[in-house]
Design an enzyme around this catalytic site. Structure first.
Site, PDB file in Angstrom:
ATOM      1  N   GLY A 150      76.646 -16.636  46.960  1.00  0.00           N
ATOM      2  CA  GLY A 150      76.358 -17.176  45.644  1.00  0.00           C
ATOM      3  C   GLY A 150      77.629 -17.607  44.957  1.00  0.00           C
ATOM      4  N   THR A 151      77.520 -18.631  44.136  1.00  0.00           N
ATOM      5  CA  THR A 151      78.693 -19.145  43.452  1.00  0.00           C
ATOM      6  C   THR A 151      78.249 -20.240  42.490  1.00  0.00           C
ATOM      7  OG1 THR A 151      80.918 -20.054  43.778  1.00  0.00           O
ATOM      8  CG2 THR A 151      79.172 -20.987  45.106  1.00  0.00           C
ATOM      9  N   THR A 152      79.186 -20.792  41.744  1.00  0.00           N
ATOM     10  CA  THR A 152      78.951 -22.011  40.978  1.00  0.00           C
ATOM     11  C   THR A 152      80.165 -22.909  41.131  1.00  0.00           C
ATOM     12  OG1 THR A 152      77.700 -20.744  39.331  1.00  0.00           O
ATOM     13  CG2 THR A 152      78.326 -22.993  38.751  1.00  0.00           C
ATOM     14  N   LYS A 200      87.722 -20.960  45.566  1.00  0.00           N
ATOM     15  CA  LYS A 200      86.817 -21.765  46.383  1.00  0.00           C
ATOM     16  C   LYS A 200      87.185 -23.243  46.394  1.00  0.00           C
ATOM     17  CE  LYS A 200      83.467 -18.360  44.917  1.00  0.00           C
ATOM     18  NZ  LYS A 200      82.403 -18.047  43.953  1.00  0.00           N
TER      19      LYS A 200
END
Length: 207
Positions: A17-19, A50
């Site tokens: 999960g990430t944004t 990231k």
């Protein structure tokens, strides 16, 4: 560009999960991400960067597990600086090769002399240029915000604020997004990296 800490494949492999976000403006691009890496319900890294530079003034945003990030680290010897679209096509080829293992929406963004700032979304065999792109689990919480807040012709400062606000909103809603905000701005003059943390991260009630 300043280093945001050690990068390793293992952290990317367990990321679930990430944004991530990227946006074009006249003269460059702004990209950003949260820093949380999670595996199931466990947070395994709170400050993972990231935003991976793959060529001069070109970066790829890694939102989810990758079979191997090393093929995206490309050194191209040319008579002129590499084009962003060329890098995006190479990353697209990698995502297509590993399409069975990888469902990540990879974003390639950067600046080149011919076309200026560019943002490309890649998924499987597709590649699309977009004025802005979001990805990762947190993106589902911010589509309404980014669609309403984005305006064509925004300045560099407006794009930076747009990206930070979107990331802050996602981090407040998505349990898999969190930590600090990594923000990179790329223009003809070079690359500027920032780390936004603590009370400087906007919350949903501030927007």
């Amino acid at each position: 560009m300043p280093s945001f800490g050690d990068r390793n494949n293992s952290a990317c492999e367990v990321s679930t999960g990430t944004t991530i976000i990227a946006v074009e403006f006249d003269g460059g691009i702004v990209i950003g991400s949260d820093s949380r890496v999670s595996a199931g319900e466990a947070v395994v890294n709170r400050v993972f960067n990231k935003l991976a530079p793959i060529m001069n003034k070109i970066l790829v945003l890694c939102p989810a597990p990758l079979p191997d990030t090393q093929p995206a680290r490309i050194c191209v010897e040319m008579g002129a600086p590499p084009r962003v679209i060329a890098a995006a096509n190479l990353v697209k080829g990698i995502s297509y090769k590993y399409k069975e293992e990888m469902v990540a929406h990879l974003i390639v963004a950067g600046w080149d002399q011919k076309n200026g700032g560019q943002v490309y979304g890649t998924l499987g065999g597709m590649i699309t240029r977009q004025p802005f792109a979001v990805g990762g689990s947190g993106s589902t919480f911010i589509y309404g915000y980014v669609d309403s807040a984005f305006k064509p012709g925004m300045s560099r400062e407006q794009c930076e604020k747009f990206a930070v606000n979107a990331l802050g909103l996602a981090m407040g809603r998505d349990g898999s997004s969190g930590g600090v905000i990594y923000l990179v701005t790329v223009t003809t003059d070079g690359t500027k990296a920032q780390i936004i943390s603590g009370d400087d991260i906007p919350r949903f009630y501030d927007l």
